[in-house]
Motif scaffolding. Structure first.
Motif, PDB file in Angstrom:
ATOM      1  N   LEU A  98    -106.695  54.261  -3.807  1.00 18.99           N
ATOM      2  CA  LEU A  98    -106.766  55.639  -3.999  1.00 18.99           C
ATOM      3  C   LEU A  98    -108.297  56.642  -2.864  1.00 18.99           C
ATOM      4  O   LEU A  98    -108.126  57.696  -2.514  1.00 18.99           O
ATOM      5  N   ALA A  99    -109.073  55.205  -2.832  1.00 21.39           N
ATOM      6  CA  ALA A  99    -110.047  56.248  -1.629  1.00 21.39           C
ATOM      7  C   ALA A  99    -109.167  56.472  -1.194  1.00 21.39           C
ATOM      8  O   ALA A  99    -109.883  57.195  -0.036  1.00 21.39           O
ATOM      9  N   TYR A 104    -109.410  58.069 -11.319  1.00 16.72           N
ATOM     10  CA  TYR A 104    -108.658  56.728 -11.885  1.00 16.72           C
ATOM     11  C   TYR A 104    -109.755  55.772 -13.453  1.00 16.72           C
ATOM     12  O   TYR A 104    -109.446  55.945 -14.039  1.00 16.72           O
ATOM     13  N   LEU A 157    -119.770  55.284  -8.772  1.00 22.71           N
ATOM     14  CA  LEU A 157    -118.656  56.253  -8.105  1.00 22.71           C
ATOM     15  C   LEU A 157    -119.095  57.484  -8.838  1.00 22.71           C
ATOM     16  O   LEU A 157    -119.192  58.361  -7.743  1.00 22.71           O
ATOM     17  N   LEU A 207    -108.014  51.126  -6.631  1.00 20.91           N
ATOM     18  CA  LEU A 207    -109.303  51.317  -6.387  1.00 20.91           C
ATOM     19  C   LEU A 207    -109.713  51.868  -4.751  1.00 20.91           C
ATOM     20  O   LEU A 207    -109.799  53.597  -4.048  1.00 20.91           O
ATOM     21  N   LEU A 208    -108.921  51.293  -4.469  1.00 19.79           N
ATOM     22  CA  LEU A 208    -108.987  50.744  -2.876  1.00 19.79           C
ATOM     23  C   LEU A 208    -108.283  52.030  -1.780  1.00 19.79           C
ATOM     24  O   LEU A 208    -108.285  52.612  -0.767  1.00 19.79           O
ATOM     25  N   TRP A 247    -108.078  45.131  -9.911  1.00 16.31           N
ATOM     26  CA  TRP A 247    -108.491  46.565 -10.601  1.00 16.31           C
ATOM     27  C   TRP A 247    -109.220  46.408  -8.746  1.00 16.31           C
ATOM     28  O   TRP A 247    -108.838  47.971  -8.332  1.00 16.31           O
ATOM     29  N   CYS A 276    -111.322  60.531  -5.466  1.00 15.62           N
ATOM     30  CA  CYS A 276    -109.972  60.266  -5.938  1.00 15.62           C
ATOM     31  C   CYS A 276    -110.033  59.061  -6.773  1.00 15.62           C
ATOM     32  O   CYS A 276    -109.611  58.864  -7.658  1.00 15.62           O
ATOM     33  N   ALA A 277    -110.760  57.801  -6.540  1.00 14.32           N
ATOM     34  CA  ALA A 277    -111.434  56.435  -7.148  1.00 14.32           C
ATOM     35  C   ALA A 277    -111.765  56.967  -8.614  1.00 14.32           C
ATOM     36  O   ALA A 277    -111.327  56.274  -9.647  1.00 14.32           O
TER      37      ALA A 277
END
Length: 386
Positions: free
Chosen positions: A173-174, A279, A241, A170-171, A166, A275-276
């Motif tokens: 997209l960030a 998702y 987030l 996330l990284l 996971w 952005c994160a």
């Protein structure tokens, strides 16, 4: 063969129709001038708009990527492109030639500040940009190499659906969101209809990861997991987030007593968080819909059939309703949250009525619905007896 995911039909309709409360709220507070003061001062409305915007279009483009992969594989690239021209490009052209012009004149009636139009043309795109960006993704996907350049095993961790993977999406997209926000600042790009080509470029970059995620979901045959993910990490990641995004979102900041636009460094941070967040929120929404819609539904089928026409026409309906309320002095009415909910329901109902009219007229059904209506044969209808 993958099991049919009935809730994806519901997701397509829900995600498009969530645009109705979003645009009712933004029309009354951002387009109308002066806007409804009670609405603009209402924190529930500000947070609600921010919440809807945090996942709606990204989740939609994840679906678009998934269905693009599916349809292209099953129908062939050329046939799929022809279908997209019928279902996306034709409604876009028809809307530019008619709805965008009507929206412009209504927008000017809401506020004279919009009189310059789009580069001097009497056009207002508001919600039509998504069709242009969707076509951009369609053509991009059509240009992909026929043979895989990168092995599937490399792409799979980017979806974060396997145990322990996971942090990767996330990284990634960030980093993408932060890079996009930084690039927009360096190049001076504006997310504004006044510079429409810049707005489209930013929206393309903003939602490209979502389309790629959907296309990878199909390619890797992970649709059952992507759209009904039972892992816990989205539920754990979304709240912090979302909180960070709320603190930086111009829709929420004025309700906290802060200036709407954050400093440049904070805008880059918000780009990363948002952005994160999209998702994680998309996975949660798909999972909830999987629980609610696990079998075919006539109501869902009706909304899916009408989603395009309802969405295309709802902006005109919303503008007319807000104009009418402004004439009636609604700015001084109490209970703005209840007003927002009631007007959103009214706009949805009126937009459905418009769809019912449109689908009965073959030409309109083709150009605004993207599909040809086959008339029922009359000769085989049994005669009534009694």
């Amino acid at each position: 063969m993958q099991q049919r995911l009935h809730h994806l039909d519901a997701a397509r309709a829900v995600l498009l129709l969530l645009g109705i409360p979003f645009h009712v709220g933004t029309t009354a507070t951002m387009i109308l001038s002066p806007g409804f003061p009670a609405w603009m001062a209402n924190p529930v409305l500000g947070v609600g708009l921010s919440f809807i915007h945090s996942f709606r279009m990204s989740a939609f483009f994840i679906l678009a990527g998934y269905f693009s992969g599916m349809a292209s594989a099953r129908r062939g690239r050329r046939s799929w492109l022809g279908d997209r021209m019928m279902r996306v490009a034709l409604p876009l052209v028809a809307s530019i030639a008619s709805l965008a012009v009507i929206q412009y004149h209504l927008k000017v009636m809401l506020s004279a500040a919009w009189a310059p139009g789009l580069y001097g043309w009497p056009l207002a795109f508001e919600h039509l940009w998504f069709l242009i960006v969707l076509l951009g993704f369609v053509f991009t996907y059509a240009l992909r190499p026929r043979r895989a350049v990168v092995r599937d095993g490399v792409w799979r961790p980017l979806l974060g659906l396997d145990r322990g993977t996971w942090p990767i999406p996330l990284l990634a997209l960030a980093a993408w969101g932060a890079g996009l926000a930084w690039g927009a600042q360096v190049l001076g790009l504006q997310d504004n209809e006044a510079v429409f080509e810049q707005e489209l470029l930013l929206r393309y970059g903003q939602y490209l990861p979502a389309f790629v995620i959907g296309a990878l979901g199909w390619r890797l045959k992970l649709g059952n997991r992507l759209f009904a993910f039972d892992g816990r990490w989205p539920w754990l990641a979304a709240p912090p987030l979302m909180l960070g995004h709320f603190l930086l979102d111009p829709l929420v900041r004025p309700h906290l007593g802060w200036e709407g636009d954050p400093a440049p460094a904070l805008r880059i941070m918000d780009g990363a968080l948002a952005c994160a967040l999209t998702y994680a929120m998309s996975l949660i929404v798909f999972r909830l819909l999987a629980h609610l819609f696990d079998r075919p539904s006539r109501a869902v089928s009706f909304l899916v059939d009408g989603a395009m026409a309802i969405y295309l026409f709802h902006m005109i309906v919303a503008m007319l309703v807000i104009l009418g309320l402004a004439k009636l002095g609604a700015a001084d009415w109490p209970f703005p949250t209840m007003q927002w909910a009631a007007l959103s329901a009214l706009v949805l109902g009126l937009s459905i009525l418009v769809f019912l009219v449109v689908r009965r007229i073959p030409l309109l059904a083709v150009v605004f619905g993207g599909q040809r209506v086959t008339p029922r044969p009359r000769g085989n209808t049994p005669a009534k007896t009694g």
